[in-house]
Scaffold this motif. Sequence first.
Motif, PDB file in Angstrom:
ATOM      1  N   GLN A 170      -6.650  25.377 -91.158  1.00 45.88           N
ATOM      2  CA  GLN A 170      -5.243  25.601 -90.845  1.00 45.88           C
ATOM      3  C   GLN A 170      -5.077  26.739 -89.834  1.00 45.88           C
ATOM      4  OE1 GLN A 170      -2.725  23.664 -91.633  1.00 45.88           O
ATOM      5  NE2 GLN A 170      -1.335  24.969 -90.470  1.00 45.88           N
ATOM      6  N   GLN A 171      -5.855  27.800 -90.013  1.00 45.03           N
ATOM      7  CA  GLN A 171      -5.792  28.927 -89.071  1.00 45.03           C
ATOM      8  C   GLN A 171      -6.282  28.514 -87.686  1.00 45.03           C
ATOM      9  OE1 GLN A 171      -8.147  31.612 -91.494  1.00 45.03           O
ATOM     10  NE2 GLN A 171      -6.358  32.936 -91.867  1.00 45.03           N
ATOM     11  N   VAL A 191      -2.124  25.861 -81.657  1.00 48.99           N
ATOM     12  CA  VAL A 191      -0.682  25.653 -81.460  1.00 48.99           C
ATOM     13  C   VAL A 191      -0.069  26.857 -80.744  1.00 48.99           C
ATOM     14  CG1 VAL A 191       1.534  25.424 -82.661  1.00 48.99           C
ATOM     15  CG2 VAL A 191      -0.423  24.063 -83.410  1.00 48.99           C
ATOM     16  N   ALA A 192      -0.439  28.055 -81.168  1.00 47.23           N
ATOM     17  CA  ALA A 192       0.071  29.277 -80.512  1.00 47.23           C
ATOM     18  C   ALA A 192      -0.386  29.336 -79.058  1.00 47.23           C
ATOM     19  CB  ALA A 192      -0.400  30.510 -81.276  1.00 47.23           C
ATOM     20  N   ALA A 193      -1.635  28.941 -78.798  1.00 49.11           N
ATOM     21  CA  ALA A 193      -2.148  28.929 -77.429  1.00 49.11           C
ATOM     22  C   ALA A 193      -1.405  27.895 -76.591  1.00 49.11           C
ATOM     23  CB  ALA A 193      -3.646  28.634 -77.435  1.00 49.11           C
ATOM     24  N   HIS A 241      -9.867  16.972 -82.275  1.00 51.69           N
ATOM     25  CA  HIS A 241     -10.000  16.884 -83.731  1.00 51.69           C
ATOM     26  C   HIS A 241      -8.667  17.215 -84.417  1.00 51.69           C
ATOM     27  CE1 HIS A 241     -11.535  17.376 -87.800  1.00 51.69           C
ATOM     28  NE2 HIS A 241     -10.996  18.586 -87.825  1.00 51.69           N
ATOM     29  N   TYR A 242      -8.054  18.326 -84.006  1.00 50.53           N
ATOM     30  CA  TYR A 242      -6.807  18.756 -84.640  1.00 50.53           C
ATOM     31  C   TYR A 242      -5.583  17.995 -84.127  1.00 50.53           C
ATOM     32  CZ  TYR A 242      -9.329  22.614 -86.780  1.00 50.53           C
ATOM     33  OH  TYR A 242     -10.198  23.362 -87.532  1.00 50.53           O
ATOM     34  N   PHE A 243      -5.685  17.449 -82.925  1.00 51.44           N
ATOM     35  CA  PHE A 243      -4.555  16.730 -82.327  1.00 51.44           C
ATOM     36  C   PHE A 243      -5.024  15.377 -81.804  1.00 51.44           C
ATOM     37  CE2 PHE A 243      -3.945  21.299 -81.777  1.00 51.44           C
ATOM     38  CZ  PHE A 243      -2.770  21.477 -82.507  1.00 51.44           C
ATOM     39  N   PRO A 244      -5.273  14.436 -82.712  1.00 56.97           N
ATOM     40  CA  PRO A 244      -5.748  13.116 -82.273  1.00 56.97           C
ATOM     41  C   PRO A 244      -4.751  12.399 -81.368  1.00 56.97           C
ATOM     42  CG  PRO A 244      -5.229  13.122 -84.632  1.00 56.97           C
ATOM     43  CD  PRO A 244      -5.181  14.544 -84.167  1.00 56.97           C
TER      44      PRO A 244
END
Length: 197
Positions: A4-5, A11-13, A44-47
């Motif tokens: 999650q971190q 997301v912040a970037a 991976h985090y944003f398919p």
Amino acid sequence: MSKQQSKQKLVAAAADLLRRRGLQATSVRELAKHAGAPLGSVYHYFPGGKAEFVADAVTFTGGQVEKQLADCLALGPLDGFKRYFAQWRTVLLSSGYAAGCPLAAISMDAQAKQDAPEALIRVSKVFHDLRTQIAVCLQAEGLAQPQAEQLATTIIAITEGAILICRANQDLDALEVAESSVLSLLSGSLISSASEA
């Protein structure tokens, strides 16, 4: 760092990249580079790719701005917006006028409806929520709901416009004018409301 971190860092970037480079210059590859992360981790985090992380960046930005605004408005409308404009001065100066508002970057992009439709929907919601947040504060000071909502919309429009002009001109003049105008509008409205009470 938890999954999650790790995702939140991306997301912040993404939000930072959008505020500096705009929607079209933001890509999966550029996000990986900006975040110092492997390219594979972005996928991976944003398919769903760019459209997915841009939408998440809007939600993240909305939460950040709403919290910032809440902290400022806790001081009351006048002192609150003085602090809010001071924070924008810091952002503009510390970034060398490179950083603006990610919400504006998406709103102004002609391809946003096609390239990031969910992000555009979320931008509209964030602006609506910010207007409501400001209007509620103004209603607590005695303004009627229609007047509070109209003034809240005006404040957002003046602030966003000033940030764009500051970035273009590479100076703070427009922000100073915007702050003076917003404070004058607020003072006049609050005085008028108090006299009618």
